[in-house]
Design an enzyme around this catalytic site. Structure first.
Site, PDB file in Angstrom:
ATOM      1  CG  ASP A 176      -0.477  -5.573  -8.540  1.00 51.81           C
ATOM      2  OD1 ASP A 176       0.336  -5.570  -7.605  1.00 51.81           O
ATOM      3  OD2 ASP A 176      -1.697  -5.374  -8.394  1.00 51.81           O
ATOM      4  CB  SER A 211      -1.140  -9.508  -9.480  1.00 52.81           C
ATOM      5  OG  SER A 211      -1.026  -8.524  -8.532  1.00 52.81           O
ATOM      6  CB  SER A 220     -12.881 -17.048 -20.088  1.00 59.37           C
ATOM      7  OG  SER A 220     -12.568 -18.157 -19.283  1.00 59.37           O
ATOM      8  CE1 TYR A 234      -4.946  -1.293  -3.300  1.00 56.05           C
ATOM      9  CE2 TYR A 234      -5.932   0.473  -4.605  1.00 56.05           C
ATOM     10  CZ  TYR A 234      -4.835  -0.294  -4.262  1.00 56.05           C
ATOM     11  OH  TYR A 234      -3.626  -0.064  -4.875  1.00 56.05           O
ATOM     12  N   GLY A 288      -8.397 -14.358  -7.051  1.00 55.38           N
ATOM     13  CA  GLY A 288      -8.806 -13.848  -5.739  1.00 55.38           C
ATOM     14  C   GLY A 288      -7.804 -14.159  -4.637  1.00 55.38           C
ATOM     15  CB  ALA A 289      -4.781 -16.131  -4.516  1.00 56.51           C
ATOM     16  N   GLY A 290      -4.919 -12.599  -4.230  1.00 55.70           N
ATOM     17  CA  GLY A 290      -4.028 -11.474  -3.970  1.00 55.70           C
ATOM     18  C   GLY A 290      -2.696 -11.635  -4.683  1.00 55.70           C
ATOM     19  CG  ASP A 311       1.140   0.504  -5.573  1.00 52.78           C
ATOM     20  OD1 ASP A 311       0.356   0.870  -4.677  1.00 52.78           O
ATOM     21  OD2 ASP A 311       0.837  -0.348  -6.446  1.00 52.78           O
ATOM     22  CG  HIS A 358      -2.145  -0.900   0.961  1.00 52.28           C
ATOM     23  ND1 HIS A 358      -3.240  -0.526   0.231  1.00 52.28           N
ATOM     24  CD2 HIS A 358      -2.377  -2.172   1.358  1.00 52.28           C
ATOM     25  CE1 HIS A 358      -4.113  -1.542   0.181  1.00 52.28           C
ATOM     26  NE2 HIS A 358      -3.607  -2.550   0.858  1.00 52.28           N
TER      27      HIS A 358
HETATM   28  C1  GLA Z   1      -3.022  -4.334  -4.903  1.00 59.57           C
HETATM   29  C2  GLA Z   1      -2.846  -3.235  -5.925  1.00 59.57           C
HETATM   30  C3  GLA Z   1      -1.420  -2.707  -5.931  1.00 59.57           C
HETATM   31  C4  GLA Z   1      -0.943  -2.355  -4.524  1.00 59.57           C
HETATM   32  C5  GLA Z   1      -1.272  -3.483  -3.556  1.00 59.57           C
HETATM   33  C6  GLA Z   1      -0.963  -3.114  -2.130  1.00 59.57           C
HETATM   34  O1  GLA Z   1      -2.261  -5.440  -5.277  1.00 59.57           O
HETATM   35  O2  GLA Z   1      -3.154  -3.716  -7.217  1.00 59.57           O
HETATM   36  O3  GLA Z   1      -1.348  -1.583  -6.780  1.00 59.57           O
HETATM   37  O4  GLA Z   1      -1.469  -1.141  -4.088  1.00 59.57           O
HETATM   38  O5  GLA Z   1      -2.633  -3.877  -3.628  1.00 59.57           O
HETATM   39  O6  GLA Z   1       0.391  -2.928  -1.959  1.00 59.57           O
END
Ligand code: GLA
Length: 423
Positions: free
Chosen positions: A205, A154, A91, A257, A150-152, A60, A58
């Site tokens: 990302d 990207s 898809s 966010y 959905g796993a964070g 960037d 958090h």
């Molecule tokens: C997500 C966003 C990124 C970044 C992160 C937190 O992945 O896509 O741009 O802000 O959260 O670091």
């Protein structure tokens, strides 16, 4: 004989590991899916990786520093250019078009609010490149996503970046050939995500997916998106980075966010700086006093914690970069712990599943652990002795059973290559 109750609990806690897809087989399958969707040959298949962030969360969108790297898990795009300006996106997993299956329309008609769902991440890319002045043809696209959703990790940036390297080559833009060009592709992907998909994310990302190198972490200076490749050879130190996907809900577009980002931008404004990057750790106290003065104690308290996270997190990225340069990889562990505490308490973007995963990993001997990515679910990472990785995963899976959480999933994160053509 063992007690059957105990036996079934053990079974329930057996860690689930994501399997790496076979790149060649997936590329061929994406080309096949393209043939059955559109009745012709694709011009090629391109793939772009998901990412994990080692440190710098958090920050960037605050002009800060972060240190992600590309994962082996990738999203594949089979693409063929067209003579007209029609874009069709489908898809491999969901046949047909529509809210879940994809989208089709003229590129000239694309704009904010015109493309629903995941297709926006794909269609937004040719749109953004065209907005930036490039001559972009119509496209047929089939997406085969192999980054856990959905796993964070990207999956959405992987989707954008796979389309970006495909469009780059098919339109003859030549941006994919060097890092400066890739930075421009990344900027187009960010614009696609912000304006067409409607997620106000910050650019880390896309930089990771397009500009990483195998074997290195990517130190990104988000003031100007300049990058440095930092050797990250964990095996040489007998270590591994374990990704622990909590499988808890994670949605960047659901407002939390954006509200964090708004709070940071408002704080920067009140402090008279362009971004919170300009607040130094030794200026934090002064910044806090100023915020209390203009906002009043009631409102200031939360804003001050948000600012403190950003400022201390940027300092932690510098610290990790220094430790890595000195070969002191094990010492990174406590910095990861401090990052998690800051994200949990000051930035308030963790959740019980992430806290339990990190706590259980540490108790089982991890050198450090933190949530990674946007938070509110998704994944955490832990730095572990390679001999302990399986035991740490088992301990986390057990802890999830104890807390009544759905089973987590695991993968070993290895710094991998950036987006490229694969067929
Ligand atoms: C997500 C966003 C990124 C970044 C992160 C937190 O992945 O896509 O741009 O802000 O959260 O670091």
């Amino acid at each position: 004989m063992s007690d059957p109750g105990v036996a079934s609990e053990r079974l329930a806690a057996e860690p689930f590991w994501y399997e790496a897809a076979d790149d060649r087989a997936t590329a061929l399958a994406a080309a096949d899916a393209f043939r059955s969707a559109y009745g012709r040959e694709p011009d090629g298949v391109w793939a772009a990786p998901g990412r994990v962030n080692v440190i710098g969360e958090h920050v960037d969108y605050n002009g800060g520093l972060c240190m992600p790297f590309a994962l082996p898990a990738r999203t594949f795009a089979a693409v063929g250019s067209r003579e007209d300006d029609v874009v069709r996106v489908r898809s491999a997993q969901v046949p047909g078009t529509g809210p879940d299956g994809g989208w089709q329309g003229a590129l000239a008609d694309v704009g904010p609010g015109t493309v629903e769902g995941w297709a926006g991440y794909a269609v937004g890319v040719p749109w953004a490149l065209a907005q930036a002045g490039s001559d972009v043809p119509g496209l047929d696209v089939v997406i085969d996503g192999r980054v856990p959703l959905g796993a964070g990790l990207s999956s959405s940036a992987a989707l954008e970046c796979a389309v970006a390297v495909a469009v780059d080559e098919l339109a003859g833009l030549g941006l994919g050939n060097d890092d400066a060009g890739r930075a421009r592709l990344a900027a187009a992907c960010v614009r696609a995500e912000n304006e067409i998909a409607g997620a106000p994310t910050g650019g880390m990302d896309q930089a990771a997916s397009l500009r990483s190198r195998a074997g290195a972490a990517l130190l990104v200076d988000c003031r100007d998106f300049s990058v440095e490749h930092v050797p990250f050879d964990l095996p040489a130190h007998g270590l591994e980075l374990l990704v622990m996907d909590t499988r808890a809900h994670h949605a960047l577009v659901d407002g939390q966010y954006g509200s964090r980002r708004d709070a940071c931008e408002k704080a920067a404004d009140l402090l008279g700086v362009d971004t919170l990057r300009e607040v130094r750790p030794d200026g934090l106290e002064r910044a806090a006093a100023r915020l209390h003065q203009v906002l009043g104690d009631g409102t200031a308290e939360e804003v001050v914690r948000r600012v403190r996270h950003v400022v201390t997190e940027i300092a932690r990225v510098r610290e990790v970069a220094t430790l890595l340069a000195a070969g002191r990889v094990r010492d990174v562990g406590p910095v990861l712990d401090a990052s998690h505490t800051s994200l949990r308490d000051d930035y308030e973007v963790s959740c019980p599943e992430l806290d339990v995963a990190c706590g259980a990993a540490r108790s089982a001997g991890a050198l450090g652990a933190r949530m990674t990515g946007g938070g509110f679910g998704g994944s955490a990472i832990s730095l572990v002795d390679a001999t302990r990785t399986d035991a740490v995963a088992a301990a986390v899976a057990d802890a999830f059973v104890d807390h009544g959480f759905a089973p987590p999933a695991f993968l070993r994160a290895v710094p991998s290559a950036a987006a490229e053509r694969v067929l």
